[in-house]
Scaffold this motif. Sequence first.
Motif, PDB file in Angstrom:
ATOM      1  N   VAL A  58       3.441  19.084 -10.250  1.00 23.47           N
ATOM      2  CA  VAL A  58       3.816  20.060  -9.179  1.00 23.47           C
ATOM      3  C   VAL A  58       5.256  20.765  -9.506  1.00 23.47           C
ATOM      4  O   VAL A  58       5.242  21.974  -9.755  1.00 23.47           O
ATOM      5  CB  VAL A  58       3.801  19.493  -7.792  1.00 23.47           C
ATOM      6  N   LEU A  59       5.965  20.163  -9.971  1.00 21.88           N
ATOM      7  CA  LEU A  59       7.404  20.430 -10.121  1.00 21.88           C
ATOM      8  C   LEU A  59       7.185  21.520 -11.604  1.00 21.88           C
ATOM      9  O   LEU A  59       7.936  22.835 -10.983  1.00 21.88           O
ATOM     10  CB  LEU A  59       8.320  19.454 -10.562  1.00 21.88           C
ATOM     11  N   ARG A  67       0.891  -1.320   0.039  1.00 20.99           N
ATOM     12  CA  ARG A  67       0.112   0.096   0.152  1.00 20.99           C
ATOM     13  C   ARG A  67       0.758   1.341   0.074  1.00 20.99           C
ATOM     14  O   ARG A  67       0.451   2.266  -0.758  1.00 20.99           O
ATOM     15  CB  ARG A  67      -0.952  -0.006   1.264  1.00 20.99           C
ATOM     16  N   ILE A  68       2.027   1.249   0.969  1.00 17.32           N
ATOM     17  CA  ILE A  68       2.888   2.412   1.095  1.00 17.32           C
ATOM     18  C   ILE A  68       3.469   2.421  -0.346  1.00 17.32           C
ATOM     19  O   ILE A  68       3.602   3.711  -0.754  1.00 17.32           O
ATOM     20  CB  ILE A  68       3.780   2.205   1.990  1.00 17.32           C
ATOM     21  N   VAL A  69       4.039   1.575  -0.949  1.00 17.37           N
ATOM     22  CA  VAL A  69       4.766   1.789  -2.223  1.00 17.37           C
ATOM     23  C   VAL A  69       3.817   2.384  -3.289  1.00 17.37           C
ATOM     24  O   VAL A  69       4.117   3.428  -3.974  1.00 17.37           O
ATOM     25  CB  VAL A  69       5.319   0.628  -2.791  1.00 17.37           C
ATOM     26  N   ILE A  70       2.605   1.710  -3.436  1.00 23.72           N
ATOM     27  CA  ILE A  70       1.637   2.298  -4.557  1.00 23.72           C
ATOM     28  C   ILE A  70       1.216   3.860  -4.203  1.00 23.72           C
ATOM     29  O   ILE A  70       1.320   4.700  -5.164  1.00 23.72           O
ATOM     30  CB  ILE A  70       0.386   1.525  -4.504  1.00 23.72           C
ATOM     31  N   ILE A  71       1.049   4.132  -3.007  1.00 21.34           N
ATOM     32  CA  ILE A  71       0.873   5.733  -2.543  1.00 21.34           C
ATOM     33  C   ILE A  71       1.958   6.483  -2.874  1.00 21.34           C
ATOM     34  O   ILE A  71       1.808   7.479  -3.528  1.00 21.34           O
ATOM     35  CB  ILE A  71       0.338   5.778  -1.289  1.00 21.34           C
ATOM     36  N   ALA A  72       3.032   5.873  -2.608  1.00 18.35           N
ATOM     37  CA  ALA A  72       4.386   6.856  -2.930  1.00 18.35           C
ATOM     38  C   ALA A  72       4.668   6.926  -4.470  1.00 18.35           C
ATOM     39  O   ALA A  72       5.142   8.179  -4.700  1.00 18.35           O
ATOM     40  CB  ALA A  72       5.498   6.025  -1.961  1.00 18.35           C
ATOM     41  N   LEU A  73       4.304   5.924  -5.070  1.00 20.29           N
ATOM     42  CA  LEU A  73       4.738   6.039  -6.658  1.00 20.29           C
ATOM     43  C   LEU A  73       3.697   7.080  -7.187  1.00 20.29           C
ATOM     44  O   LEU A  73       4.358   8.060  -7.966  1.00 20.29           O
ATOM     45  CB  LEU A  73       4.218   4.457  -7.270  1.00 20.29           C
ATOM     46  N   ALA A  74       2.564   7.178  -6.679  1.00 22.10           N
ATOM     47  CA  ALA A  74       1.318   7.908  -7.212  1.00 22.10           C
ATOM     48  C   ALA A  74       1.852   9.449  -6.792  1.00 22.10           C
ATOM     49  O   ALA A  74       1.890  10.448  -7.841  1.00 22.10           O
ATOM     50  CB  ALA A  74       0.082   7.519  -6.827  1.00 22.10           C
ATOM     51  N   PHE A 109       5.061  10.652  -8.836  1.00 21.93           N
ATOM     52  CA  PHE A 109       4.914  10.747 -10.139  1.00 21.93           C
ATOM     53  C   PHE A 109       3.987  12.134 -10.152  1.00 21.93           C
ATOM     54  O   PHE A 109       4.347  13.074 -11.245  1.00 21.93           O
ATOM     55  CB  PHE A 109       3.758   9.708 -10.725  1.00 21.93           C
ATOM     56  N   LEU A 110       3.239  12.322  -9.566  1.00 22.27           N
ATOM     57  CA  LEU A 110       2.399  13.775  -9.493  1.00 22.27           C
ATOM     58  C   LEU A 110       3.370  14.713  -9.255  1.00 22.27           C
ATOM     59  O   LEU A 110       3.193  15.939  -9.800  1.00 22.27           O
ATOM     60  CB  LEU A 110       1.305  13.462  -8.692  1.00 22.27           C
ATOM     61  N   SER A 111       4.228  14.725  -8.183  1.00 24.12           N
ATOM     62  CA  SER A 111       5.237  15.956  -8.153  1.00 24.12           C
ATOM     63  C   SER A 111       6.134  16.184  -9.046  1.00 24.12           C
ATOM     64  O   SER A 111       6.145  17.332  -9.539  1.00 24.12           O
ATOM     65  CB  SER A 111       5.715  15.384  -6.718  1.00 24.12           C
TER      66      SER A 111
END
Lengths: 345, 303
Positions: free
Chosen positions: B53-54, B37-44, B47-49
Amino acid sequence: MTIEVRNLVKKFDSFKALDGVDLKVDNGELLALLGPSGSGKTTLLRIIAGLDWPDSGDVAFNGEDALAQGARERHVGFVFQHYALFRHMTVFENVAFGLRVQPRAIRKDESTIRARVTELLDLVQLDWLADRYPSQLSGGQRQRIALARALAIEPRILLLDEPFGALDAKVRKELRRWLRSLHHEINVTSIFVTHDQEEALEVANRVVVMDKGRIEQIGSPDDVYETPATAFVHGFIGESIELPVKIEGGVIRLGDRPLRLAADGLAPGASRLFVRRHDMLVGPPGSGAFEGAVQHVRNFGPVQRAEVALSGGETIEIDAPRDRELRAGDTIGLEPRRYRIFAGA
Amino acid sequence: MTMQIADSVSLSAPDAKVRAHAAAARNSLRTEPRAVRIVIIALAMTFLSVFVVLPLVVVFAQAFSKGILAYLAALTDPEALSAIKLTLVVAAISVGLNLVFGLVAAWAIAKFEFRGKTFLITLIDLPFSVSPVISGLVFVLLFGAQGYFGSWLRDHDIQILFAVPGIALATTFVTFPFVARALIPLMQEQGTQEEEAAISLGASGLQTFFRVTLPNIKWGVLYGVLLCNARAMGEFGAVSVVSGHIRGETNTMPLLVEILYNEYQFVAAFAIASLLAMLALITLIAKTVLEHHLDEGHDASDH
């Protein structure tokens, strides 16, 4: 206002929604259009309202051609099946709508409109809901608001499409009684569409039974129940036993078994015999026109409903009074107190 | 509706034990181990950042890299002002036109049955499926000097290409689907009963439209207009083909960003870009608000 409909035909692609309908509605009548779905009853109502147009035929109000006018000019109050209340307006504004959109020349001033709307909300006993939105109302309340809105324009005719269709059984019963007394009070020529026979028989002065775009019978609730004109009406109204019989040489046969029923005046050939469930009287074996074996019995309050396998090959359900208990396995005789035979298979 | 049913069920439950069971059942549905779960959320999130965002941060960082005065100077440059003005004018024209077209098209599709309806629905999506450059080229083919109407236009001294009309036309074409797309499902869901009710109550066609139809679809209209406007202001490809890039005359903001960037005027390029980025942020917020209103509308009609 009288309504006269002559030879109305309406097709949707190849489907004949109305197939030559003639109907006269008297002033102040409360008429029910009764039929299964797809029988054309709603189409007929919509054509009278001016929301649909027939392919051919005439509609006249008080002898004047109504088809020359659009829905806007006809002054017909229409209550939609799902009420079609304006969802972005309060109850008050919904009811006021018909008064506010009148041409400037005849539009009432604001205080008159307010008084009229209040009066209508009183009439449907929902004055306390004036500031609510339709989504905050129950089904029965919406129904009554839709009616108040339709009455606001002082319609010459009131049309209701399945007025109680979307309500639960208890509310439905209350509203039926209420609609009848309301009609008595305002006395506007009214037509309502329903597929519920109980509703039609209880509320209307006259019932029009429709099937497949045709009128099968027009009559008082008693007429259509007691003396159905066609096999369809007999099968549709009231709970009927239907038996395929054959008439040969003055004898009525069920399968190969002759029935002890008079065949006077009946055309020979395949026919259908109809009896109301409660019109089958139970007697000892050997008595009556039919004989059969009881398969199964259930009790429904004052009656017992028995499944009976007739000698002759059909299984029927009868409603018998509970003074003589039936048991599975009993052999009984059955005599139809009243029955009707219609030619055709 | 489903939520209400679920609520009433849990309310009628006799004790907390049942609720605890239900919670346990819900948890057991999530079979993934915690690490996954943590890996999936972190990946998302990463990617978004990196991809969303960047770049946004970079735009503003670059725009203000020489200080706020340089930023303001870049924005008040006559060329920049002309581009901003042109962009606003073009957006106003194309949003206005598409509002009318979109309403008419959605009305026709949602409320009437007619032959060729499916074809019309497909056609509405055409601008989405065609590359914007092609859309621009179509107008060059039609109105260019060698185009079908080219000589006639020249004879009558009407300038379409390399002028405001051409840019507005290309933008209108590219942004056509937004309003219609936002309204068609909404109007189809609402059906025609309220309009029929209005007419049987004596309302005229116009009264029905302004008092019943429009109020019912107003959030959808705003939603379509918002997206249409965002795309109209940001459109590059189609506009680039028909604009002619005349400085101070036919450059819209996106075109000017490219020109300034190619001329190594980074502060100026990113200053204009920051305006477009702000438009995007405002659009995003407004979109969220409108979607909330649209959902409410659905709930209200659900009962």
